[in-house]
Design an enzyme around this catalytic site. Structure first.
Site, mmCIF file in Angstrom:
data_model
loop_
_atom_site.group_PDB
_atom_site.id
_atom_site.type_symbol
_atom_site.label_atom_id
_atom_site.label_comp_id
_atom_site.label_asym_id
_atom_site.label_seq_id
_atom_site.Cartn_x
_atom_site.Cartn_y
_atom_site.Cartn_z
ATOM 1 N N GLU A 241 3.454 2.049 1.454
ATOM 2 C CA GLU A 241 4.656 2.891 1.374
ATOM 3 C C GLU A 241 4.450 3.819 0.194
ATOM 4 O O GLU A 241 4.609 3.414 -0.960
ATOM 5 C CB GLU A 241 5.912 2.033 1.148
ATOM 6 C CG GLU A 241 6.272 1.107 2.290
ATOM 7 C CD GLU A 241 6.870 1.853 3.470
ATOM 8 O OE1 GLU A 241 6.902 3.091 3.462
ATOM 9 O OE2 GLU A 241 7.302 1.170 4.417
ATOM 10 N N CYS A 275 11.557 7.931 -3.418
ATOM 11 C CA CYS A 275 10.569 8.391 -2.442
ATOM 12 C C CYS A 275 11.254 9.275 -1.408
ATOM 13 O O CYS A 275 10.633 10.155 -0.835
ATOM 14 C CB CYS A 275 9.874 7.210 -1.783
ATOM 15 S SG CYS A 275 10.999 6.034 -1.043
HETATM 16 P P1 NDP Z 1 2.376 3.524 -9.031
HETATM 17 O O1 NDP Z 1 1.458 3.810 -7.928
HETATM 18 O O2 NDP Z 1 2.020 3.991 -10.394
HETATM 19 O O3 NDP Z 1 2.604 1.951 -9.170
HETATM 20 C C1 NDP Z 1 3.067 1.160 -8.102
HETATM 21 C C2 NDP Z 1 2.693 -0.289 -8.374
HETATM 22 O O4 NDP Z 1 1.280 -0.434 -8.306
HETATM 23 C C3 NDP Z 1 3.073 -0.751 -9.774
HETATM 24 O O5 NDP Z 1 3.455 -2.112 -9.727
HETATM 25 C C4 NDP Z 1 1.774 -0.577 -10.535
HETATM 26 O O6 NDP Z 1 1.696 -1.341 -11.678
HETATM 27 C C5 NDP Z 1 0.787 -1.032 -9.488
HETATM 28 N N1 NDP Z 1 -0.586 -0.589 -9.690
HETATM 29 C C6 NDP Z 1 -1.066 0.386 -10.516
HETATM 30 N N2 NDP Z 1 -2.417 0.499 -10.379
HETATM 31 C C7 NDP Z 1 -2.797 -0.423 -9.461
HETATM 32 C C8 NDP Z 1 -4.050 -0.774 -8.861
HETATM 33 N N3 NDP Z 1 -5.181 -0.164 -9.187
HETATM 34 N N4 NDP Z 1 -4.062 -1.743 -7.937
HETATM 35 C C9 NDP Z 1 -2.918 -2.363 -7.557
HETATM 36 N N5 NDP Z 1 -1.703 -2.068 -8.085
HETATM 37 C C10 NDP Z 1 -1.641 -1.110 -9.021
HETATM 38 O O7 NDP Z 1 3.798 4.068 -8.606
HETATM 39 P P2 NDP Z 1 5.118 4.108 -9.463
HETATM 40 O O8 NDP Z 1 5.488 2.742 -9.929
HETATM 41 O O9 NDP Z 1 5.030 5.187 -10.472
HETATM 42 O O10 NDP Z 1 6.201 4.492 -8.344
HETATM 43 C C11 NDP Z 1 6.470 5.798 -7.989
HETATM 44 C C12 NDP Z 1 5.785 6.155 -6.704
HETATM 45 O O11 NDP Z 1 6.145 5.240 -5.684
HETATM 46 C C13 NDP Z 1 6.195 7.513 -6.179
HETATM 47 O O12 NDP Z 1 5.075 8.192 -5.682
HETATM 48 C C14 NDP Z 1 7.153 7.174 -5.059
HETATM 49 O O13 NDP Z 1 7.269 8.174 -4.080
HETATM 50 C C15 NDP Z 1 6.537 5.933 -4.517
HETATM 51 N N6 NDP Z 1 7.534 5.170 -3.783
HETATM 52 C C16 NDP Z 1 7.413 5.077 -2.435
HETATM 53 C C17 NDP Z 1 8.378 4.423 -1.694
HETATM 54 C C18 NDP Z 1 8.269 4.296 -0.211
HETATM 55 O O14 NDP Z 1 8.975 3.452 0.331
HETATM 56 N N7 NDP Z 1 7.465 5.066 0.482
HETATM 57 C C19 NDP Z 1 9.561 3.837 -2.343
HETATM 58 C C20 NDP Z 1 9.571 3.996 -3.762
HETATM 59 C C21 NDP Z 1 8.590 4.638 -4.447
HETATM 60 P P3 NDP Z 1 2.214 -0.737 -13.068
HETATM 61 O O15 NDP Z 1 3.525 -0.045 -12.835
HETATM 62 O O16 NDP Z 1 2.392 -1.944 -13.863
HETATM 63 O O17 NDP Z 1 1.172 0.214 -13.536
#
Ligand code: NDP
Length: 523
Positions: A241, A275
């Site tokens: 997502e 999102c």
């Molecule tokens: P990120 O991609 O930065 O992080 C998402 C999650 O992935 C966090 O828990 C993060 O940890 C973790 N993460 C980071 N690097 C890795 C890796 N290499 N492997 C596995 N996990 C990892 O997104 P954001 O938290 O900044 O969220 C915002 C984004 O999410 C926006 O692009 C938004 O559009 C999208 N989003 C999409 C939705 C949907 O339903 N389509 C709903 C809500 C948001 P950590 O934060 O600890 O770095």
């Protein structure tokens, strides 16, 4: 609530409105993950053997636990993610409660083995069934923007289906993550069915590397690609997502008063960090000026401030680096000819992460603001000649999460919806389908693949097994060994009987076809 921890091994929960550290949580060492997954596997085996109705009863108790603590939860979401408290209630709490209700009530029907009718007369003697079985251990990696609604919207169906879950919440909202674990424990779920690990991206990467049975990832496109690559190396299935760049199309026959209110809310709710935020607005030229004026006037009325103030309508962004990104996009758009109608400034007087809700007109697709996810409080307007140009502009994006169409003619809206490349299209509303339990959520293109929520989201969390029961167990099959010329001819008659274009040919070959069925089996 916060675990006492040495500063070296902890992550901080920070209030984005003030920049203050409000709690610290001990991080999970990546080396612990194999043990965590092993515990999850043991717990899952017992959990999956419980009757589905028992699992649903516990989910109902989870819903009651959320309801009983709703005030505390709303305060927590506001404190840690910055959003106005009303939004914490309408999005995080309401969606979590409704998810629990929906699956507790409907999962027994949705997961019931399903009869598969066979169309081919040659296999009418077989009864087919679809059985839905849990994957095992689901890794759920979630973002900070809806720190309860997103993980709970995914974990609840996962456990209903008989999986165990390891949740890695965002390091920006560890307290909400810990709360998810606590809610499941308080509701009486067996230990280790839902475990929460705390840490940054490297911990999420380590979790995926260690081979859970499925990964449900919500986050940015860049991280989603890394997760998908890692999953591909192990053939671990995943749901992604990812980001969105949702278009809003406003046609000349729309109610401008309502549509402009929707544009303002859809662009600024959660400070634009959703999102499903309205990120691009295409307005028919004949109403563009009136619509822009209304949007600007309504935006000027919004109250910017800390989410804990009941009058606040737009809170802070999550971190100052996100403010930098939005500011950069805005400056680039202005340098290329966009006009700021209102807003456009940082507000350090309010706190480190505040940016004014901003209305920008005359944006075009050469600007990063129209290509990349903005994820901030920007309402971007562009005028178009007609509906056709609007649809073509809406589809000119790598993203394909959702869109909306505003018109007085809902049949026309529905027709146009079929032309839009997106996982969901709303006619005369924005984003709210995320709160409809029956509505599948998920995107196309750069917005990812797979679905969450609804029956389709539940089916992502089960393996489908086809079970076939032969009604003539003593009858050797026509296609088994004992091949000879006679069988070759009978096989051809059999094809004629089943597929010849004319019925008379079919009937004529019936007797020959039966020779394939009623024959002696040498072997
Ligand atoms: P990120 O991609 O930065 O992080 C998402 C999650 O992935 C966090 O828990 C993060 O940890 C973790 N993460 C980071 N690097 C890795 C890796 N290499 N492997 C596995 N996990 C990892 O997104 P954001 O938290 O900044 O969220 C915002 C984004 O999410 C926006 O692009 C938004 O559009 C999208 N989003 C999409 C939705 C949907 O339903 N389509 C709903 C809500 C948001 P950590 O934060 O600890 O770095």
């Amino acid at each position: 609530m916060a675990a006492p921890a040495s500063l070296a091994s902890c992550i901080e929960s920070i209030n984005p409105a003030t920049g203050e550290v409000i709690a610290r949580f001990e991080t999970t060492p990546p080396a612990e993950i194999p043990r965590i997954l092993a515990r999850a596997r043991r717990a899952q085996a017992d959990w999956a053997s419980q009757p589905l109705r028992t699992r649903c009863a516990l989910v109902r108790r989870l819903g009651q636990a959320i309801y009983a603590r709703r005030q505390e939860l709303a305060d927590l979401v506001t404190r840690e993610s910055g959003k106005p408290r009303v939004e914490a209630v309408f999005s995080d709490i309401l969606v979590s409660l409704d998810t629990a209700n929906y699956y507790a009530e409907h999962a027994p029907l949705l997961l019931q083995p399903e009869r598969v009718p066979h169309h081919n007369p040659a296999v009418k003697a077989k009864a087919g069934w679809l059985h839905y079985e849990p994957y095992g251990v689901i890794a759920d990696i979630s973002p900070w923007n809806y720190p309860l609604a997103i993980p709970l919207g995914q974990i609840i169906p996962a456990v209903v289906a008989g999986n165990a879950v390891v949740l890695k919440p965002s390091e920006l909202t560890p307290w909400c993550g810990a709360m998810v674990g606590e809610l499941f424990a308080r509701a009486g779920f067996p230990p280790d069915v839902v475990q929460v690990i705390q840490g940054g991206g490297e911990l999420g990467a380590a979790l995926v590397e260690r081979g859970p049975d499925k990964v449900v990832f919500t986050g940015s496109v860049a991280t989603g690609k890394r997760v998908a690559e890692s999953c591909a190396r192990r053939l671990t299935p995943c749901v992604l997502e990812l980001g969105g760049k949702d278009a809003m199309i406003v046609l000349a026959d729309a109610d401008l008063e309502v549509a402009s209110s929707a544009a303002v809310w859809g662009s600024f709710t959660n400070c634009g960090q959703a999102c499903l935020s309205v990120e691009r607005i295409y307005v028919e030229a004949s109403i563009a000026d009136r619509f822009s004026e209304r949007c600007a006037a309504k935006t000027q009325l919004l109250k910017l401030g800390p989410g804990s103030d009941p009058h606040t309508e737009v809170g802070p962004m999550i971190r100052a680096r996100q403010v930098d990104r939005v500011d950069e996009q805005l400056r680039e758009a202005v340098a290329r000819g966009a006009r700021i109608l209102t807003g456009g400034r940082r507000r350090p007087d309010l706190g480190p992460c505040f940016f004014e809700p901003t209305v920008v007109a005359d944006v075009d697709h050469s600007m990063r603001m129209m290509q990349e996810e903005t994820f901030g409080p920007i309402l971007a307007l562009r005028s178009v000649e007609d509906a056709e140009e609007a649809v073509s502009m809406a589809n000119d994006s790598a993203f394909g999460l959702a869109a909306s169409i505003w018109t007085g003619d809902s049949r026309r809206g529905r027709r146009l919806a079929t032309q839009i490349r997106a996982g969901a299209v709303m006619v005369n509303d924005v984003a709210s389908y995320f709160g409809i339990a029956e509505a599948p959520h998920g995107g196309r293109g750069a917005s990812g693949w797979g679905r969450t929520h609804s029956r389709l989201g539940l089916l992502e969390l089960v393996q489908v097994k086809y079970v076939d029961v032969d009604r003539l167990p003593r009858w050797p099959k026509s296609w088994w060994y004992g091949y000879n010329e006679e069988l070759g001819v009978a096989a051809d008659r059999f094809l004629e009987f089943l597929f010849a274009p004319e019925w008379r040919h079919r009937w004529r070959s019936a007797r020959g076809a039966m020779r394939a069925v009623f024959r002696g089996h040498r072997i």
